[in-house]
Enzyme design. Structure first.
Site, PDB file in Angstrom:
ATOM      1  N   ASP A   1       0.878  -1.200  -0.152  1.00 54.04           N
ATOM      2  CA  ASP A   1      -0.093  -0.229  -0.046  1.00 54.04           C
ATOM      3  C   ASP A   1       0.446   1.800   0.034  1.00 54.04           C
ATOM      4  O   ASP A   1       1.712   1.179   0.576  1.00 54.04           O
ATOM      5  CB  ASP A   1      -0.498  -0.277   0.817  1.00 54.04           C
ATOM      6  CG  ASP A   1      -2.050   1.292   1.102  1.00 54.04           C
ATOM      7  OD1 ASP A   1      -2.481   1.122   0.542  1.00 54.04           O
ATOM      8  OD2 ASP A   1      -1.816   1.646   2.084  1.00 54.04           O
TER       9      ASP A   1
ATOM     10  N   GLU B   1       7.910 -18.699  -5.496  1.00 56.79           N
ATOM     11  CA  GLU B   1       8.520 -17.607  -5.637  1.00 56.79           C
ATOM     12  C   GLU B   1       7.524 -16.222  -5.162  1.00 56.79           C
ATOM     13  O   GLU B   1       6.189 -15.982  -5.308  1.00 56.79           O
ATOM     14  CB  GLU B   1       7.890 -17.199  -8.125  1.00 56.79           C
ATOM     15  CG  GLU B   1       9.147 -18.547  -7.861  1.00 56.79           C
ATOM     16  CD  GLU B   1       8.362 -18.917 -10.146  1.00 56.79           C
ATOM     17  OE1 GLU B   1       7.226 -18.611 -10.093  1.00 56.79           O
ATOM     18  OE2 GLU B   1       9.395 -19.452 -10.468  1.00 56.79           O
TER      19      GLU B   1
HETATM   20  C1  GLC Z   1      -4.021   3.689  -0.707  1.00 60.61           C
HETATM   21  C2  GLC Z   1      -5.488   2.387  -0.009  1.00 60.61           C
HETATM   22  C3  GLC Z   1      -6.851   2.802  -0.051  1.00 60.61           C
HETATM   23  C4  GLC Z   1      -6.477   3.511   1.276  1.00 60.61           C
HETATM   24  C5  GLC Z   1      -4.796   4.825   1.677  1.00 60.61           C
HETATM   25  C6  GLC Z   1      -4.651   4.936   2.789  1.00 60.61           C
HETATM   26  O1  GLC Z   1      -4.219   4.106  -1.616  1.00 60.61           O
HETATM   27  O2  GLC Z   1      -5.846   1.368  -2.074  1.00 60.61           O
HETATM   28  O3  GLC Z   1      -7.492   1.907  -0.091  1.00 60.61           O
HETATM   29  O4  GLC Z   1      -7.150   4.464   2.229  1.00 60.61           O
HETATM   30  O5  GLC Z   1      -3.561   3.107   0.938  1.00 60.61           O
HETATM   31  O6  GLC Z   1      -3.992   2.971   3.714  1.00 60.61           O
END
Ligand code: GLC
Length: 551
Positions: free
Chosen positions: A216, A271
């Site tokens: 993320d 992997e």
């Molecule tokens: C990313 C995620 C999103 C979230 C943000 C903060 O963009 O995909 O859903 O709100 O990060 O973690």
């Protein structure tokens, strides 16, 4: 006449050509009946994903969380929130997925934690300048009494990116940075404890058998020295642009983190992969995230954001393949996810509205659903023919549109609240899936509960209303995935057909010729056996239609 051929996909690791299906756990399937999807719900539906023919699943967060940002505010990275089940449920899900040949990728959220995470709780209980505070980004305020935030950064969800603490004696204290919601303080990646803590998180899930991580905000983590003010170029939006790199995104130091993580993954058998959510422009810069000692894949958001126009589509496909190939990585392709307007709606919107703004009953210029679905199917059939790896977001295989009529009181996305409803946010792409046309909550839950209301029109889109129905969206996806495997199109070299008619793009991938009529007059079909089309055709290919032909 063929023009240049693209560099072929190199290497035969599974992730170079995989179709990865994104599960948004709270909206996929609810076994407990509380209206929120859960891990046992996922396990119970793996047969349907195997039948669809995907190679892997990626799960958005299911970790312990107060759910202020639908689980992207993590309070404990190594446990399951009771809302979604238990670690035993997770282990069972992984075993069952692997038994069906499905790999499992989980989300990891390193840019920030929840304010309920023990690190943050310890930090606010400790004094300014303490090692506990050093795990986050605390600063004194500006101005004589420190009443002004340390800089001018704004949150991706709207409003300021800083919140001031109130000390235990009631006096105002330091400010902490949160690029997202107030409840999501940003971590300090210059802190060794943070680095070591995340190594342990990776190992925890690798030990449980996961095949990789979707990372993320992989363009975040490191902030420019001195946290300088940033004046946003409005045309660029909060995620930056080719012309501007904000001091909080895409800083060079982040690559050291990915090299470190790669070494952790490589100490494991098999992997295992890292896939970057990195909103970085242009693609040549984003390709740095997938250099051979960093991540394996990065989501191709430039592709997702490309308008449905022939010249633009050809250009982005060309560029994607060549920029990723330049660092030895496969291109990826994606049209929808849990943060953007579903492509069955977005492709018929006149306004450019891809990231986080959302749609609701008061939005202007609402799309035409028939045109949207037709384009979405054409765009998908085109995407699934491209060499490399594709991502599918749950529900797109049913042709689900964005849910627009979500009442204000049902909305949960912090974007909606932080902008006082000016931006609807992302709830419309997160509505629970319809599985059975005639069951309560269309089979999403056993009780009829659903955390967001499902549109009535979704009855006809339920999975069981589409299985075995020749022209249904579900059958189009299933057929395309089977053909993709049979003809090995994902590992083929793409050769452009330069004589494609106006408004169309065409290419060959191995034995398969693909022609997408994006916005042209009806054109004749390529010679050969028609393998599949995105909409029924007669003897010509009309606009908003893609065909695969065996030649
Ligand atoms: C990313 C995620 C999103 C979230 C943000 C903060 O963009 O995909 O859903 O709100 O990060 O973690």
């Amino acid at each position: 006449m063929n023009s240049h051929a693209e560099t072929p996909v190199t290497g035969n690791e599974w992730w170079r050509t995989a179709v990865i299906y994104q599960i948004y756990p709270r909206s996929f399937a609810d076994a407990s009946g509380d209206g929120v999807g859960d891990l046992r719900g996922i396990t119970g539906r793996l047969d349907q994903l195997e039948a669809l023919g995907v190679d892997a699943i990626w799960l958005s967060p299911f970790y312990t969380s107060p759910q202020r940002d639908a689980g992207y505010d993590v309070a404990d990275f190594t446990d399951v929130d009771p809302l979604f089940g238990t670690l035993a449920d997770f282990d069972e899900m992984v075993t069952e997925a692997h038994a069906r040949g499905l790999r499992v990728i989980v989300d990891i959220v390193p840019n920030h934690t929840s304010d309920q995470h023990e690190w943050f709780q310890q930090a606010i209980a400790a004094a300014p300048g303490s090692p506990e505070r050093d795990k986050y980004i605390f600063r004194p305020g500006r101005g004589p009494s420190g009443a002004e935030p340390p800089n001018n950064w704004v949150s991706v969800f709207g409003g300021p990116a800083w919140t001031r603490l109130v000390d235990t004696d009631g006096t105002p204290g330091e400010w902490y940075l949160h690029l997202f919601d107030t409840s999501q303080p940003d971590l300090n990646w210059a802190n060794d404890g943070v680095l070591a803590g995340f190594d342990d998180v990776l190992r925890f899930w690798l030990d449980r058998g996961v095949d990789g991580f979707r990372v993320d905000v992989a363009h975040g983590l490191i902030k420019a020295e001195g946290l300088p003010d940033f004046v946003v170029d409005e045309s660029a939006g909060s995620m930056g642009s080719e012309a501007q790199t904000p001091p909080f995104w895409a800083q060079e130091g982040v690559h050291d983190v990915w090299r470190r993580w790669r070494r952790v993954l490589e100490s494991y058998e098999g992997e295992r992969i890292l896939a970057a959510e990195a909103w970085v422009y242009p693609l040549s810069k984003m390709a740095k995230w997938v250099r051979s000692d960093e991540m394996h894949q990065a989501f191709n958001f430039a592709y997702l954001e490309t308008p449905w126009e022939a010249a633009a589509m050809r250009e982005i496909i060309d560029l994607s393949i060549s920029e990723f190939a330049a660092v030895g990585a496969p291109s990826t392709w994606v049209l929808s996810n849990h943060d953007v307007v579903r492509h069955a709606t977005r492709l018929s919107l006149s306004a450019d509205n891809p990231q986080g703004h959302g749609l609701g009953p008061r939005s202007i210029g609402l799309p035409n659903p028939v045109q949207g679905l037709r384009r979405a199917r054409a765009a998908t059939l085109l995407m699934l023919a491209l060499p490399g790896s594709s991502y599918i977001y749950q529900g797109e295989e049913l042709g689900l549109p964005e849910a627009i009529d979500v009442p204000d009181e049902a909305r949960e996305d912090p974007t909606f609240f932080r902008t006082n409803g000016e931006r609807y946010g992302r709830d419309g792409c997160r509505v629970p899936l319809p599985w059975n046309a005639d069951a309560p909550a269309y089979g999403f839950s056993t009780t009829g509960a659903a955390w967001l209301p499902q549109p009535e029109a979704w009855r006809d889109l339920a999975r069981d209303a589409q299985v075995g129905v020749p022209d249904s969206t579900l059958e189009m996806y299933t057929t395309a995935l089977a053909l993709r495997r049979e003809f090995g199109t994902a590992m083929a070299t793409l050769e452009w057909l330069d004589d494609a008619p106006d408004g169309c793009i065409g290419f060959r991938v191995g034995e398969v010729t693909v022609l997408a009529n994006i916005d042209g007059e009806p054109v004749s079909l390529p010679a050969g056996e028609v393998l599949g089309t995105s909409s029924p055709i007669t003897d010509t290919l009309p606009a908003d239609t893609t065909v695969w032909v065996r030649t």
